[in-house]
Design a protein around this motif. Structure first.
Motif: not given
Length: 59
Positions: A21, A24-28
């Motif tokens: 997760r 995922e946040a880093q990629e966003a």
């Protein structure tokens, strides 16, 4: 959650976030700060140390 007598998080609180997760946040572009000393070594299976250091929380 009132059923559990938990009023929710407030500024300054810390919580655990699974590595996937966080990635995922880093990629966003919205990765939360990371307390490196509290991060399990197995996180490095999903995220590089350099990525974590870029988001290291400084006390």
């Amino acid at each position: 959650m009132p059923a559990f007598n938990f009023p929710g998080l407030k500024p300054g609180d810390r919580w655990c976030l699974c590595a996937l997760r966080w990635k995922e946040a880093q990629e966003a572009g919205v990765a939360p700060p990371v307390v490196l000393a509290a991060t399990h070594a197995s996180t490095l299976e999903y995220v590089s140390l350099d990525e974590l250091k870029q988001h290291a929380f400084e006390n």
